[in-house]
Design a protein around this motif. Structure first.
Motif, PDB file in Angstrom:
ATOM      1  N   MET A  77       0.912  -1.110  -0.059  1.00  0.00           N
ATOM      2  CA  MET A  77       0.062   0.066   0.066  1.00  0.00           C
ATOM      3  C   MET A  77       0.653   1.166   0.100  1.00  0.00           C
ATOM      4  N   GLN A 111      -3.162   2.551  10.547  1.00  0.00           N
ATOM      5  CA  GLN A 111      -3.521   2.209   8.976  1.00  0.00           C
ATOM      6  C   GLN A 111      -4.078   0.490   9.310  1.00  0.00           C
ATOM      7  N   TYR A 164      -7.298  -5.608  -0.250  1.00  0.00           N
ATOM      8  CA  TYR A 164      -7.494  -4.214   0.328  1.00  0.00           C
ATOM      9  C   TYR A 164      -6.120  -3.346   0.159  1.00  0.00           C
ATOM     10  N   GLY A 205      -6.000   0.281  -1.808  1.00  0.00           N
ATOM     11  CA  GLY A 205      -5.388   1.265  -1.176  1.00  0.00           C
ATOM     12  C   GLY A 205      -4.109   2.132  -1.577  1.00  0.00           C
ATOM     13  N   THR A 237      -5.320   5.007  -3.771  1.00  0.00           N
ATOM     14  CA  THR A 237      -6.196   5.752  -3.561  1.00  0.00           C
ATOM     15  C   THR A 237      -5.271   6.378  -2.493  1.00  0.00           C
ATOM     16  N   TRP A 238      -5.277   6.260  -1.144  1.00  0.00           N
ATOM     17  CA  TRP A 238      -4.436   6.760  -0.236  1.00  0.00           C
ATOM     18  C   TRP A 238      -2.895   6.776  -0.441  1.00  0.00           C
ATOM     19  N   GLY A 245     -12.402   6.899   4.206  1.00  0.00           N
ATOM     20  CA  GLY A 245     -12.724   5.666   3.614  1.00  0.00           C
ATOM     21  C   GLY A 245     -14.079   5.065   3.479  1.00  0.00           C
ATOM     22  N   ILE A 291     -12.703   3.637   0.337  1.00  0.00           N
ATOM     23  CA  ILE A 291     -11.386   2.774   0.414  1.00  0.00           C
ATOM     24  C   ILE A 291     -11.741   1.470   1.313  1.00  0.00           C
ATOM     25  N   VAL A 292     -12.494   1.927   2.598  1.00  0.00           N
ATOM     26  CA  VAL A 292     -12.737   1.113   3.444  1.00  0.00           C
ATOM     27  C   VAL A 292     -14.159   0.342   3.313  1.00  0.00           C
TER      28      VAL A 292
END
Length: 423
Positions: free
Chosen positions: A70, A114, A150, A154, A157-158, A179, A182-183
């Motif tokens: 990530m 995180q 995930y 991630g 994005t982040w 998120g 994202i989450v």
């Protein structure tokens, strides 16, 4: 004197990160209690086992390879516990005002913050597939979800990386503060893939297509779980400000807390109000999901709306989640706790409303981000679920489902006096 101020800011921002991370970790208790309350008594121990173990799996897998995928950095986070004091002080000193600018905090605190987000995404899956999935198939999926699936989305994005080298979501104007996509949308996409391959619980839908209610075993636990999640969400959204040590950011944290609370409250009221109109009853489960829907919706951007706007967004989310739960039942998509609606439908809604209050975000960017997250997680998860189904199997037998997975999967019943005598 100035050096002491820099030390103080580093300590303050690091401590704030850790406290917020601890609040998000406590959401694991919230998911456990919520799901334990909404499943039938004969499946309680297994759902609790899943939540405790998936949290542990998430922590280990993100440590082994997830964080590396990530954000970069060595496997097992080699060197992340070290801090170059001189370099950190220099970074502060190069600013006009040491308290302003990008946050500087311990890398170890960043990892901790995180990793609890990863566990949250995985917790969404456990409720949706409850009461009929094999425990070890679920935990095998958890390894791949938290270690690879995930972290990959991630990173786009982040993490700021381009999507397979093709396009950058940041360049398109994508924004997801804490998120919602994202989450939450990611967790719901993984859950939907599993539910579609798993099928509905026996007896959930009649031959006429009508859904039969399977009441949860413990409404006090479900309510407690929701309130724990509500509390933990202040760390989820508040910690995503990433900094506390100056006036502007301290005020931003306060605004985030205010808006998070307002959205949840409005979502609760809207959902229970709609349930009164539709069912002529004050449905507690809808009220609980309404609160969570408000929280999910505001998560994509809690810092820029006014409190009134946050309340309106939360109220719309509360109405939306009730409609989504009913719609999924019409489609015979069996989700015992409403996780796909709360985190998926409302997660998408949360992403799409960001441009209403944040100028740097674009609707095209939000749509691109939502599509990227959903397609990647849904397709990757479907492949994993299908592979598990074709090899070890993902569903317990009809007899085991009838008796309850507490017996077949765990050998320990949560309510032995009740479950052993009443089926």
């Amino acid at each position: 004197m100035q050096e002491q101020i820099y030390h103080l800011q580093f300590a303050m921002d690091t401590f704030y990160f850790l406290v917020c991370g601890a609040l998000v970790m406590w959401m694991a208790a919230g998911f456990s209690m919520l799901e334990a309350g909404l499943v039938r008594a004969k499946n309680t121990t297994e759902i609790l086992t899943k939540n405790v173990v998936l949290y542990s799996v998430s922590c280990v897998m993100y440590l082994v390879c997830g964080y590396q995928l990530m954000y970069g950095g060595g496997y097992f986070l080699s060197g992340i516990g070290e801090v170059d004091v001189a370099q950190t002080l220099t970074s502060f000193a190069e600013r006009e005002n040491g308290f302003e600018g990008k946050a500087i905090y311990s890398k170890a605190s960043d990892f901790f913050f995180q990793v609890v987000f990863v566990a949250t995404a995985m917790s969404i899956v456990s409720g949706a597939v409850a009461e009929r999935m094999k425990l070890w198939a679920f935990l095998t999926f958890a390894v791949l979800m938290t270690g690879v699936i995930y972290p990959m989305e991630g990173s786009w994005t982040w993490g700021g990386q381009s999507v397979f080298g093709l396009y950058s979501l940041g360049d398109l104007g994508f924004s997801d503060f804490a998120g919602s996509g994202i989450v939450h949308l990611a967790g719901a996409a993984a859950a939907l893939a599993g539910v579609l391959l798993l099928g509905a619980r026996k007896g959930k839908y009649g031959k006429d297509g009508k859904a039969h209610a399977f009441p949860g075993s413990n409404m006090p636990l479900a309510a407690l779980g929701t309130l724990i999640l509500w509390l933990g969400w202040f760390g989820f959204n508040g910690g995503s400000v990433l900094k506390l040590g100056d006036i502007a950011n301290a005020n931003a944290v306060a605004v985030v807390f205010l808006n998070t609370n307002a959205a949840a409250a409005a979502g609760t009221i809207a959902a229970i109000g709609l349930s009164m109109l539709l069912f002529k009853k004050a449905d507690l489960t809808m009220a609980l999901n309404g609160a969570l829907a408000g929280l999910v919706a505001i998560t994509a951007e809690p810092s820029t709306p006014t409190p009134l706007e946050a309340s309106i967004f939360g109220a719309i989310a509360g109405v939306l989640v009730v409609g989504s739960i009913l719609a999924l039942d019409k489609l015979k998509i069996d989700d015992p706790v409403g996780a796909i609606s709360v985190h998926g439908t409302v997660g998408l809604f949360g992403l799409l409303i960001v441009p209403l209050t944040k100028e740097s975000a674009s609707l095209m960017g939000q749509l691109a981000g939502a599509a990227t997250i959903f397609v990647w997680v849904f397709v990757a998860s479907s492949i994993v679920w299908f592979a598990l189904k074709m090899t070890v199997g993902i569903r317990v037998t009809e007899q085991e489902e009838y008796e309850g997975v507490d017996r077949s999967e765990c050998g320990v019943e949560a309510y032995p006096e009740f479950v052993s005598t009443v089926k």
